[in-house]
Design a protein around this motif. Structure first.
Motif, PDB file in Angstrom:
ATOM      1  N   PRO A 297      26.124 -30.734   3.467  1.00 28.70           N
ATOM      2  CA  PRO A 297      24.682 -30.579   3.222  1.00 28.70           C
ATOM      3  C   PRO A 297      23.779 -31.472   4.065  1.00 28.70           C
ATOM      4  CG  PRO A 297      25.877 -30.480   1.156  1.00 28.70           C
ATOM      5  CD  PRO A 297      26.889 -30.834   2.206  1.00 28.70           C
ATOM      6  N   GLU A 298      24.087 -32.755   4.143  1.00 28.51           N
ATOM      7  CA  GLU A 298      23.217 -33.666   4.890  1.00 28.51           C
ATOM      8  C   GLU A 298      23.158 -33.292   6.368  1.00 28.51           C
ATOM      9  OE1 GLU A 298      22.724 -38.440   5.962  1.00 28.51           O
ATOM     10  OE2 GLU A 298      24.413 -37.741   4.743  1.00 28.51           O
ATOM     11  N   MET A 299      24.319 -32.958   6.936  1.00 26.30           N
ATOM     12  CA  MET A 299      24.364 -32.609   8.351  1.00 26.30           C
ATOM     13  C   MET A 299      23.723 -31.247   8.601  1.00 26.30           C
ATOM     14  SD  MET A 299      25.086 -34.177  11.020  1.00 26.30           S
ATOM     15  CE  MET A 299      25.994 -35.502  10.210  1.00 26.30           C
ATOM     16  N   ALA A 300      23.882 -30.335   7.651  1.00 25.20           N
ATOM     17  CA  ALA A 300      23.260 -29.020   7.784  1.00 25.20           C
ATOM     18  C   ALA A 300      21.741 -29.155   7.842  1.00 25.20           C
ATOM     19  CB  ALA A 300      23.667 -28.123   6.619  1.00 25.20           C
ATOM     20  N   GLN A 301      21.190 -29.991   6.982  1.00 22.19           N
ATOM     21  CA  GLN A 301      19.742 -30.194   6.954  1.00 22.19           C
ATOM     22  C   GLN A 301      19.247 -30.789   8.269  1.00 22.19           C
ATOM     23  OE1 GLN A 301      18.369 -32.614   3.694  1.00 22.19           O
ATOM     24  NE2 GLN A 301      16.280 -32.755   4.482  1.00 22.19           N
ATOM     25  N   LYS A 302      19.966 -31.779   8.785  1.00 25.23           N
ATOM     26  CA  LYS A 302      19.563 -32.412  10.041  1.00 25.23           C
ATOM     27  C   LYS A 302      19.675 -31.435  11.215  1.00 25.23           C
ATOM     28  CE  LYS A 302      20.679 -37.185   8.758  1.00 25.23           C
ATOM     29  NZ  LYS A 302      21.512 -38.382   9.072  1.00 25.23           N
TER      30      LYS A 302
END
Length: 215
Positions: free
Chosen positions: A159-164
């Motif tokens: 999730p965190e990397m997808a958002q970035k």
């Protein structure tokens, strides 16, 4: 040395370094070549040499400060791009297979419909008209691609990397659209800015100019 010679040298060095034609390389979506760490570093080295050529040989003092795809990933957003590069690489086979075809077909269909409705319009310059149409199609394609890739990136990456990753791609297309918008403003062609690019750049037409154009 002219811009043409700077570009020719870059093309020669690019094709020699990567053993591929520069004509099949694309800036958006990000080409697999820049999604590999080693080739990304080499690409940026060549791009920086081209920019240096613009500055020193063509006396273009703004070449390293204005938007360009290579400036974006190799300079302005390099750390952000490097951070999400693996997520982009993991999602690329799926996004390219699905989103490229889907968005290309959608843009072509929309363009054909607009052409049918604008048959009686008279233009003073076919070259400028074609240029504006191509810009509009490009901005529409980028908007479509972003929306198409979001659920894929969400599925492939944490999730965190997808958002970035989505933030980076959104920044790229917004910066690109803003660059297009700025050119239209400087050239006195702001009213011809394609609507799809206008929406991406977040700018609105001057209401006074709109009233004048209707008179």
């Amino acid at each position: 040395m002219s811009v043409v010679r700077c570009n020719a040298k870059f093309q020669h060095d690019f094709e020699y370094s990567f053993n591929m034609s520069a004509t099949i390389f694309y800036d958006f979506p990000f080409h697999p070549l820049v999604l590999d760490h080693t080739t990304f570093l080499l690409y940026c080295k060549l791009a920086e040499q081209r920019t240096k050529c613009y500055v020193e040989q063509c006396k273009d003092s703004s070449a390293d400060t204005v938007f360009s795809p290579s400036n974006f990933i190799c300079s302005f957003k390099r750390s952000h791009f490097t951070e999400v590069r693996q997520c982009l690489a993991d999602a690329e086979p799926i996004t390219f297979l699905k989103c490229d075809h889907q968005c290309h077909d959608e843009v072509v269909r929309t363009s054909s419909e607009q052409k049918d409705h604008g048959m009686n319009q008279v233009f003073s310059s076919s070259d400028l008209t074609r240029y504006e149409k191509e810009l509009g199609m490009l901005c529409s394609f980028q908007t479509c691609y972003l929306q198409c890739m979001i659920p894929i990136v969400d599925e492939v990456c944490v999730p965190e990397m997808a958002q970035k990753t989505v933030e980076l791609v959104r920044s790229f297309i917004q910066w690109h659209a803003t660059d297009i918008s700025d050119w239209h403003a400087v050239a006195g062609r702001f009213e011809e800015l394609p609507e799809s690019c206008r929406q991406l750049a977040g700018v609105q037409p001057d209401p006074v100019l709109q009233l004048i154009s209707r008179e």
